[in-house]
Design a protein around this motif. Sequence first.
Motif, PDB file in Angstrom:
ATOM      1  N   LYS A 152     -34.893  -7.018   8.274  1.00  0.00           N
ATOM      2  CA  LYS A 152     -34.205  -7.979   8.914  1.00  0.00           C
ATOM      3  C   LYS A 152     -34.248  -7.724  10.527  1.00  0.00           C
ATOM      4  O   LYS A 152     -33.557  -6.777  10.602  1.00  0.00           O
ATOM      5  N   ASP A 153     -34.644  -8.818  11.137  1.00  0.00           N
ATOM      6  CA  ASP A 153     -34.846  -8.534  12.510  1.00  0.00           C
ATOM      7  C   ASP A 153     -35.408  -7.292  13.012  1.00  0.00           C
ATOM      8  O   ASP A 153     -34.889  -6.644  14.085  1.00  0.00           O
ATOM      9  N   LYS A 170     -35.304  -4.444  11.554  1.00  0.00           N
ATOM     10  CA  LYS A 170     -34.666  -3.273  11.023  1.00  0.00           C
ATOM     11  C   LYS A 170     -34.556  -3.006   9.649  1.00  0.00           C
ATOM     12  O   LYS A 170     -34.629  -4.093   8.814  1.00  0.00           O
TER      13      LYS A 170
END
Length: 85
Positions: free
Chosen positions: A38-39, A41
């Motif tokens: 997510k993003d 990471k």
Amino acid sequence: MSNKYRKKPVVVEAMKFTDENKNQVFHWITCSVTADFKDGKPILRIQTLEGVMTAELGDYIIKGVQGEFYPCKPDVFEQTYEKVN
């Protein structure tokens, strides 16, 4: 009228999910878990008794008294649990 209750002292196993130990945490969880990003990471999507929950870096993963796994935000974990020997 409501009553007051104290949580029974229960010892649980837990690991903090970090970038350094993400593989170890993933392999420690024995229920359905999916690694994802997510993003940019790493995150873990963990099948809990309440449905799928997402663990982000810095969260604690707790193994409950019935062998279930679930994520917990660090501030809540640190207010609720203390390390035992």
